[in-house]
Design an enzyme around this catalytic site. Structure first.
Site, PDB file in Angstrom:
ATOM      1  N   GLU A 171      -2.924  -7.146  17.186  1.00  0.00           N
ATOM      2  CA  GLU A 171      -1.769  -7.629  16.421  1.00  0.00           C
ATOM      3  C   GLU A 171      -0.687  -8.149  17.378  1.00  0.00           C
ATOM      4  O   GLU A 171       0.116  -8.998  17.007  1.00  0.00           O
ATOM      5  CB  GLU A 171      -1.194  -6.524  15.525  1.00  0.00           C
ATOM      6  N   GLU A 192       0.831  -1.204   0.000  1.00  0.00           N
ATOM      7  CA  GLU A 192       0.000   0.000   0.000  1.00  0.00           C
ATOM      8  C   GLU A 192       0.876   1.269   0.000  1.00  0.00           C
ATOM      9  O   GLU A 192       0.632   2.215  -0.747  1.00  0.00           O
ATOM     10  CB  GLU A 192      -0.919   0.024   1.225  1.00  0.00           C
ATOM     11  N   GLY A 247       6.261  -2.173  14.587  1.00  0.00           N
ATOM     12  CA  GLY A 247       5.472  -1.150  13.903  1.00  0.00           C
ATOM     13  C   GLY A 247       4.395  -0.574  14.795  1.00  0.00           C
ATOM     14  O   GLY A 247       4.234   0.635  14.903  1.00  0.00           O
ATOM     15  N   ARG A 248       3.704  -1.461  15.534  1.00  0.00           N
ATOM     16  CA  ARG A 248       2.611  -0.977  16.387  1.00  0.00           C
ATOM     17  C   ARG A 248       3.101  -0.341  17.669  1.00  0.00           C
ATOM     18  O   ARG A 248       2.311   0.074  18.514  1.00  0.00           O
ATOM     19  CB  ARG A 248       1.647  -2.124  16.674  1.00  0.00           C
TER      20      ARG A 248
HETATM   21  O1  F6P Z   1       0.164  -5.267   9.642  1.00  0.00           O
HETATM   22  C1  F6P Z   1       1.450  -5.706   9.455  1.00  0.00           C
HETATM   23  C2  F6P Z   1       2.409  -4.551   9.579  1.00  0.00           C
HETATM   24  O2  F6P Z   1       3.710  -5.035   9.434  1.00  0.00           O
HETATM   25  C3  F6P Z   1       2.267  -3.783  10.886  1.00  0.00           C
HETATM   26  O3  F6P Z   1       2.868  -4.418  11.971  1.00  0.00           O
HETATM   27  C4  F6P Z   1       2.916  -2.477  10.510  1.00  0.00           C
HETATM   28  O4  F6P Z   1       2.598  -1.433  11.415  1.00  0.00           O
HETATM   29  C5  F6P Z   1       2.307  -2.252   9.111  1.00  0.00           C
HETATM   30  O5  F6P Z   1       2.180  -3.565   8.556  1.00  0.00           O
HETATM   31  C6  F6P Z   1       3.129  -1.352   8.221  1.00  0.00           C
HETATM   32  O6  F6P Z   1       4.408  -1.919   8.096  1.00  0.00           O
HETATM   33  P1  F6P Z   1       5.603  -0.972   7.555  1.00  0.00           P
HETATM   34  O7  F6P Z   1       5.780   0.138   8.571  1.00  0.00           O
HETATM   35  O8  F6P Z   1       6.779  -1.880   7.475  1.00  0.00           O
HETATM   36  O9  F6P Z   1       5.179  -0.420   6.223  1.00  0.00           O
END
Ligand code: F6P
Length: 539
Positions: A352, A208, A266-267
């Site tokens: 998560e 995305e 990430g979270r």
């Molecule tokens: O949902 C999976 C995940 O890896 C989350 O833990 C993370 O916050 C999100 O996708 C975005 O990941 P990134 O910061 O690597 O783009």
């Protein structure tokens, strides 16, 4: 039921059974000091969160058994180990050092021979310099955050709170979904020359974010009449990532890149440079306030003995409520619009982290793990789903969050807002005795059984410090439940397969492949077929 290795779960599970017949009305009647005993202030002297967990359906016996579980599971010792950089994220052989992001600069935490706190503060100094420069330049008017999950929800949450207590000269936007209507709607409101894109991605492998960054780059090049390879474009991008090389390979060339580290999930990255957009919009000092609010909770969590450790107790109540399957869900109801995104943020943080079913040793988990987290802002929720919370067959545990002072709020209306929150918590707990002896046909329909649990968290003033403290409280509640359930709260293997399959299906529905792979199930193949025949042909 096979119970986890911790023997103390036996009593906790039997407490859950025993408390099925408990009544909050009786529990309060039996101890006139119940509310006083179960209402505590947490945080450092500057930021305090009042926590009233007296309307949880628990008694002293259950609390003692939960504390015994915490002792057997070495929860506070494990918390110290996490804060000291031990590889608690065992399946990825990584520390989980989100607490280092807000640690005092004098702290030293060694990971692979490096003091990570020094790294954090070095990066923060670079971020501050950049933030001050952008704010001083007046070159940019539009800030667009491109990221998803923890690379989106955290900065959005901070932005919402700072917007409600302060002002900014910037117009701020957040783009996360690969639904391009989102980014198109944002770009339609920006002018290329005045737009700065903050591209946030720990992995820089998130479809995305990569797709949206490319849309932004093309829009900018078109709008500024520049070639896609033009170096001038780089001045309109800043990247926050743990993978700078992958960022460059993806074609996102940024004049500035700020680092986060593999040991920040990430979270759990809200306290990192991932929150760059709100720092630019509202100033670095506000972010430092946020960090300070988090640090106060971290320090108290680590230094307070179990029986007085309110954040530990909140986590243990979660273990009783959700680990022992008393309630399927946690409803988070902030009674202030600025926190309308908090339920979404906590969905990722809790679900998560603890949406797991395998223990650290690879065996099947033996107690329940993450609740379903949901919610909504009050009082809107009273006109949406509170009916179910009061009279439904599914009982949810509820967290109410309110503030004594909200800048820019009309005092009388804020009184009404807070009164509604307190009323809801009281009616959930104690129900409503039937009016008199009225035994009319409606009496059963009007009955409010009560005995529905809630915790009320209140801060004096809405702002970055209180937000930091609230987020840290939830981070550590997740940690506590994860430890006593013996799961790894810091990996997320469950999200990988969906990403891989989406890549395969996307290539096929887009018509880039002659036929659908027979590896897909018949339902998916049928749906792909319908979609491909219905979608507008590629232009
Ligand atoms: O949902 C999976 C995940 O890896 C989350 O833990 C993370 O916050 C999100 O996708 C975005 O990941 P990134 O910061 O690597 O783009």
């Amino acid at each position: 039921m096979v119970v986890g290795n911790f023997q103390a779960w036996q009593k906790v599970l039997s407490d859950a059974k025993r408390l099925e017949s408990a009544s909050l009305t009786s529990l309060f009647a039996e101890d006139e000091f119940r509310a006083e005993k179960m209402t505590k202030l947490v945080g450092d002297g500057k930021t305090e969160i009042l926590v009233d967990y007296s309307k949880q359906v628990i008694d002293q016996e259950a609390l003692q058994n939960l504390l015994a579980l915490a002792t057997e599971a070495r929860v506070l010792e494990r918390f110290g180990e996490m804060c000291d950089g031990k590889p608690v994220n065992s399946t990825e052989n990584q520390p989980a050092l989100h607490t280092a992001l807000r640690a005092d600069s004098k702290t030293s935490i060694q990971v692979d021979g490096k003091n990570v706190v020094a790294q954090v503060h070095d990066e923060l100094a670079k971020v501050k310099k950049f933030v001050d420069a952008i704010r001083g330049q007046k070159r940019f008017k539009y800030l667009v955050n491109i990221g998803i999950g923890g690379s989106d929800l955290g900065p959005r949450l901070i932005h919402d709170v700072l917007s409600s207590v302060g002002t900014t000269d910037f117009r701020c936007f957040f783009v996360a979904n690969i639904d391009s209507s989102e980014i198109n709607a944002v770009l339609a409101q920006c002018t290329p020359e005045e737009t700065l894109f903050v591209v946030c991605s720990k992995s820089f492998g998130t479809a995305e974010t990569l797709a949206n960054a490319q849309v932004a780059k093309k829009w900018l090049a078109r709008g500024m009449n520049l070639d896609l390879a033009s170096q001038e474009l780089a001045e309109h991008f800043v990247v926050v990532t743990a993978n700078p090389a992958k960022a460059k390979d993806s074609g996102v060339v940024a004049a500035n890149t700020f680092e986060i580290w593999p040991w920040v999930g990430g979270r759990y990255s809200i306290a990192s440079a991932m929150s760059l957009l709100p720092m630019i919009a509202f100033g670095f000092a506000a972010f430092e306030e946020f960090l300070s609010g988090m640090r106060g909770i971290d320090e108290q969590m680590r230094s307070t003995k179990p029986e007085e450790n309110t954040v530990l107790i909140l986590g243990l109540i979660d273990a009783l409520n959700f680990g022992a399957a008393r309630y399927p869900s946690l409803a988070v109801l902030p009674y202030v619009s600025a926190l309308r995104l908090l339920p979404n943020y906590l969905q990722q943080l809790v679900m998560e982290s603890n949406g797991k079913s395998v223990r650290l040793d690879g065996s099947e988990v033996s107690v329940k793990t993450s609740p379903v987290v949901w919610g909504g802002v009050g009082t809107n929720s009273q006109h949406a789903f509170m009916q179910m919370l009061h009279q439904g067959t599914q009982v949810a545990a509820v967290d109410f969050i309110g503030f004594a002072r909200v800048p820019n709020a009309d005092a009388e209306m804020h009184d009404q807002l807070t009164a509604n929150m307190l009323a809801q918590a009281s009616v959930l707990a104690f129900g409503r005795a039937l009016q008199g002896s009225r035994n009319d046909a409606l009496s059963n329909h009007r009955k409010m059984a009560g005995n529905r649990p809630s915790t009320v968290l209140m801060a004096v003033e809405l702002g970055p410090r209180a937000l930091g403290a609230i987020v840290a409280i939830y981070e550590h509640r997740v940690f506590v439940h994860g430890v006593v359930a013996q799961i790894n709260s810091f990996d997320q293997w469950g999200v990988e397969l969906g990403k891989v399959l989406a890549g395969e299906i996307s290539a096929q529905v887009g018509g880039h492949e002659s036929s659908f792979s027979t590896s897909h199930d018949s339902s998916t193949r049928g749906l792909m077929s319908w979609y491909r025949s219905s979608r507008k042909p590629n232009k």
